[in-house]
Write a protein that holds these residues in place. Sequence first.
Motif, short mmCIF file in Angstrom:
data_model
loop_
_atom_site.label_atom_id
_atom_site.label_comp_id
_atom_site.label_asym_id
_atom_site.label_seq_id
_atom_site.Cartn_x
_atom_site.Cartn_y
_atom_site.Cartn_z
N PRO A 27 0.79 -1.24 0.00
CA PRO A 27 0.00 0.00 0.00
C PRO A 27 0.83 1.29 0.00
N GLN A 28 2.10 1.23 0.37
CA GLN A 28 2.90 2.44 0.50
C GLN A 28 3.15 3.10 -0.86
N ARG A 29 3.43 4.41 -0.81
CA ARG A 29 3.86 5.17 -1.98
C ARG A 29 5.12 5.95 -1.61
N TYR A 30 6.08 5.99 -2.55
CA TYR A 30 7.36 6.62 -2.28
C TYR A 30 7.61 7.74 -3.28
N LYS A 31 8.59 8.56 -2.98
CA LYS A 31 9.02 9.59 -3.92
C LYS A 31 9.58 8.95 -5.18
N VAL A 44 14.31 2.28 -2.28
CA VAL A 44 13.23 3.25 -2.40
C VAL A 44 13.67 4.55 -1.74
N GLU A 45 13.02 5.64 -2.14
CA GLU A 45 13.41 6.96 -1.64
C GLU A 45 12.18 7.75 -1.20
N THR A 46 12.27 8.38 -0.04
CA THR A 46 11.24 9.30 0.43
C THR A 46 11.81 10.72 0.35
N ASP A 47 11.11 11.69 0.89
CA ASP A 47 11.61 13.06 0.89
C ASP A 47 12.80 13.23 1.83
N THR A 48 13.00 12.29 2.74
CA THR A 48 14.03 12.47 3.77
C THR A 48 15.08 11.36 3.83
N PHE A 52 16.04 0.10 1.75
CA PHE A 52 15.69 -1.08 0.95
C PHE A 52 14.44 -1.75 1.50
N ILE A 53 13.66 -2.33 0.59
CA ILE A 53 12.47 -3.06 0.99
C ILE A 53 12.49 -4.45 0.37
N ASN A 54 11.74 -5.39 0.98
CA ASN A 54 11.55 -6.70 0.38
C ASN A 54 10.27 -6.69 -0.45
N THR A 55 9.87 -7.84 -0.97
CA THR A 55 8.71 -7.88 -1.85
C THR A 55 7.38 -7.70 -1.11
N LYS A 56 7.43 -7.66 0.20
CA LYS A 56 6.23 -7.35 0.98
C LYS A 56 6.15 -5.86 1.30
N GLY A 57 7.17 -5.11 0.84
CA GLY A 57 7.20 -3.68 1.13
C GLY A 57 7.77 -3.35 2.49
N GLU A 58 8.37 -4.34 3.15
CA GLU A 58 8.91 -4.14 4.49
C GLU A 58 10.33 -3.58 4.42
N LYS A 59 10.63 -2.60 5.28
CA LYS A 59 11.96 -2.01 5.33
C LYS A 59 12.97 -3.03 5.84
N LEU A 60 14.15 -3.04 5.20
CA LEU A 60 15.20 -3.99 5.55
C LEU A 60 16.35 -3.33 6.31
N PHE A 61 17.06 -4.12 7.07
CA PHE A 61 18.33 -3.79 7.72
C PHE A 61 18.21 -2.78 8.87
N TRP A 84 30.21 7.86 0.00
CA TRP A 84 29.69 6.69 -0.71
C TRP A 84 30.46 5.42 -0.33
N PHE A 85 29.74 4.29 -0.31
CA PHE A 85 30.35 3.00 0.01
C PHE A 85 29.40 1.90 -0.43
N HIS A 86 29.70 0.66 -0.10
CA HIS A 86 28.85 -0.48 -0.46
C HIS A 86 28.45 -1.25 0.78
N ILE A 87 27.29 -1.87 0.70
CA ILE A 87 26.84 -2.79 1.74
C ILE A 87 26.61 -4.16 1.11
N ASN A 88 26.63 -5.21 1.95
CA ASN A 88 26.30 -6.55 1.46
C ASN A 88 24.81 -6.81 1.64
N ASP A 89 24.36 -8.00 1.26
CA ASP A 89 22.92 -8.27 1.29
C ASP A 89 22.39 -8.57 2.69
N SER A 90 23.26 -8.40 3.71
CA SER A 90 22.80 -8.42 5.10
C SER A 90 22.71 -7.00 5.66
N GLY A 91 23.03 -6.02 4.82
CA GLY A 91 22.96 -4.63 5.24
C GLY A 91 24.20 -4.14 5.96
N LYS A 92 25.28 -4.94 5.95
CA LYS A 92 26.51 -4.58 6.63
C LYS A 92 27.46 -3.86 5.67
#
Length: 245
Positions: A27-31, A44-48, A52-61, A84-92
Amino acid sequence: MQNVPFEKIALSLDETHHIYEGMSIYPQRYKHVMSYHTPGYAPVETDTEAFFINTKGEKLFSRSFEKAFGFYEGLAAVMDKKGWFHINDSGKNLYSHRFAWVGNFQETRCAVRDHDNNYFHINTHGDRIYKQDYCYVGDYKYGIAVVITESGYSTHIDQSGELLHGEYFEELDIYHKGLAIAKDKFGYFHIDKHGKPIYNKRYVKLEPFYNGLALATTKDGEKTTINERGETIYTITTTIPKRLS
């Protein structure tokens, strides 16, 4: 919506949410939203903030960033207040330091820019893979990358950062099926992996070869297809449509 295969999830037309079979998956909407990549995460990006989200729209990490981009080879480019930098798929964090900009990992290598505006490539430990600095570097493809030197001319380097052929051009593209588009003062043409032209003609616009043929535009504005010997195979003739009244 449950158990949605992320490979089939698309962006909404306004790019504010994700859809599957024409239906919003949350149901969410993003910028702004970007595509899902393996392992099924989307930035995903908001105004602030960005996250990252999963396929349920849940925020990750349980963390947010100023900017976030998709996962490539299990790693994602992000930016916080420090850089700038990189994270892995665990959010680290993949490494502790920050860059002025980073690209996406391709073939376990990534283009970055440091705070002195030098470009080079790093490995998955965040360490540079060669000592040379460039004005710009592109992604690796088939173990080869394009770099722009201080002279403004471009050449190719291999996975170790060594010169592939030592030839320099005004413009240069990545290799596609063993050939790359280059430009000299006379125009565009294709080169082999020795940096040598595969024919003598030059064009004002040129595309990579597609099943043995490439679309080219001559200096007279004629659009034609050529083969790998530079021979014209087919000239495209068009009729300018009448202006609709």
